[in-house]
Design a protein around this motif. Structure first.
Motif, PDB file in Angstrom:
ATOM      1  N   HIS A  86      19.792  -3.050   4.460  1.00 47.29           N
ATOM      2  CA  HIS A  86      18.122  -3.133   4.383  1.00 47.29           C
ATOM      3  C   HIS A  86      18.279  -3.622   2.925  1.00 47.29           C
ATOM      4  N   ASP A 118      14.985  -3.349   0.129  1.00 50.22           N
ATOM      5  CA  ASP A 118      13.530  -3.048   0.411  1.00 50.22           C
ATOM      6  C   ASP A 118      12.806  -3.617  -0.790  1.00 50.22           C
ATOM      7  N   HIS A 163      12.829  -5.570   4.003  1.00 46.69           N
ATOM      8  CA  HIS A 163      11.308  -4.697   4.584  1.00 46.69           C
ATOM      9  C   HIS A 163      10.424  -4.633   3.184  1.00 46.69           C
ATOM     10  N   MET A 219       7.468  -3.647   0.919  1.00 54.83           N
ATOM     11  CA  MET A 219       6.086  -3.398   0.946  1.00 54.83           C
ATOM     12  C   MET A 219       5.907  -3.656  -0.761  1.00 54.83           C
ATOM     13  N   ASP A 233      13.573   4.470   9.098  1.00 51.76           N
ATOM     14  CA  ASP A 233      14.540   4.345   7.654  1.00 51.76           C
ATOM     15  C   ASP A 233      13.207   5.802   6.783  1.00 51.76           C
TER      16      ASP A 233
HETATM   17 ZN    ZN Z   1      12.755   0.671   3.665  1.00 49.88          ZN
END
Ligand code: ZN
Ligand code: DX5
Length: 216
Positions: A30, A32, A63, A65, A172
């Motif tokens: 994962h 970020d 992911h 953001m 998450d």
């Molecule tokens: Zn995340």
């Protein structure tokens, strides 16, 4: 399935943490990505992801953001993303951005923050490979699990069963060994865990413990 979040990894010793994910047989990595705008924190960009990609064959679950993720999809695909998850509030034309991600042949996920409803799934669910239920407000590792996420996971599962059974639910934020079971029981397929894995003495053992828990 388990997707360790490298946000909490030891960046001075990152090879060891990738080895731990390989040996522990993590299902995903994962990744970020934070821009200091959509979320208050900044992490790293596609150049670093490309370097990490050399360290493992485990699929990368990226992911985003970041604001206007549509401007960076190609960069993250080239960096090696296998799944790209975006936040609906970060892009102006959600359907267009979902289609853009799919056009590169990678899986697409949509992230729902704790304060957001599932309404956005009504006109997107058929196009998604993944719904990412945020069980903390995005931006930082090490926060506490928000309990109302359990009901949201159950409601997401219902929608998925009715309209796109192949779509996965990922959860998450604040996932630990002691709450993982109830999150799985609520309907989660993939658990993200950062601090619960990388702040421990032996990340490999923690990954194995999560995987054992999923077999029960
Ligand atoms: Zn995340
Ligand atoms: C938070 C990130 C998470 C974070 C999870 O914005 O999306 O992936 O790394 O960290 P833990 O597992 O420590 O809550």
């Amino acid at each position: 399935m388990i997707s360790p979040s490298i946000l909490s990894a030891d960046f001075t010793n990152i090879k060891d943490d990738f080895l731990a994910m390989d040996e522990g047989k993590a299902d995903f990595v994962h990744v970020d990505i934070m821009d200091g705008n959509y979320v208050p924190n900044i992490s790293f960009g596609p150049g670093i992801v490309k370097q990490f990609k050399k360290l493992t064959d485990i699929p990368f679950d990226v992911h985003l953001m970041i604001e206007n993720p549509e401007n960076y999809i190609e960069d993250f695909v080239k960096a090696g993303a296998d799944i790209i998850t975006i936040h609906p509030g970060a892009t102006k034309h959600l359907n267009r951005t979902i289609n853009l991600i799919k056009s590169y042949g990678v899986d697409v996920g949509l992230a729902i923050n704790p304060g957001e409803s599932l309404d956005v799934l009504d006109y997107t669910i058929e196009d998604l490979n993944l719904v990412l239920i945020m069980s903390v407000n995005p931006g930082f590792g090490g926060q506490s699990f928000i309990e109302s996420s359990l009901r949201k996971i159950e409601e997401t599962k219902k929608i998925i069963n009715e309209r796109n059974p192949r779509c996965k639910i990922e959860v998450d934020g604040g996932i630990k060994l002691d709450n993982a079971k109830e999150v799985l029981d609520a309907g989660a397929d993939i658990l993200v865990a950062g601090s619960a894995i990388f702040s421990k003495e032996c990340p490999k053992d923690e990954i194995i413990k999560f995987k054992e828990l999923m077999r029960i």
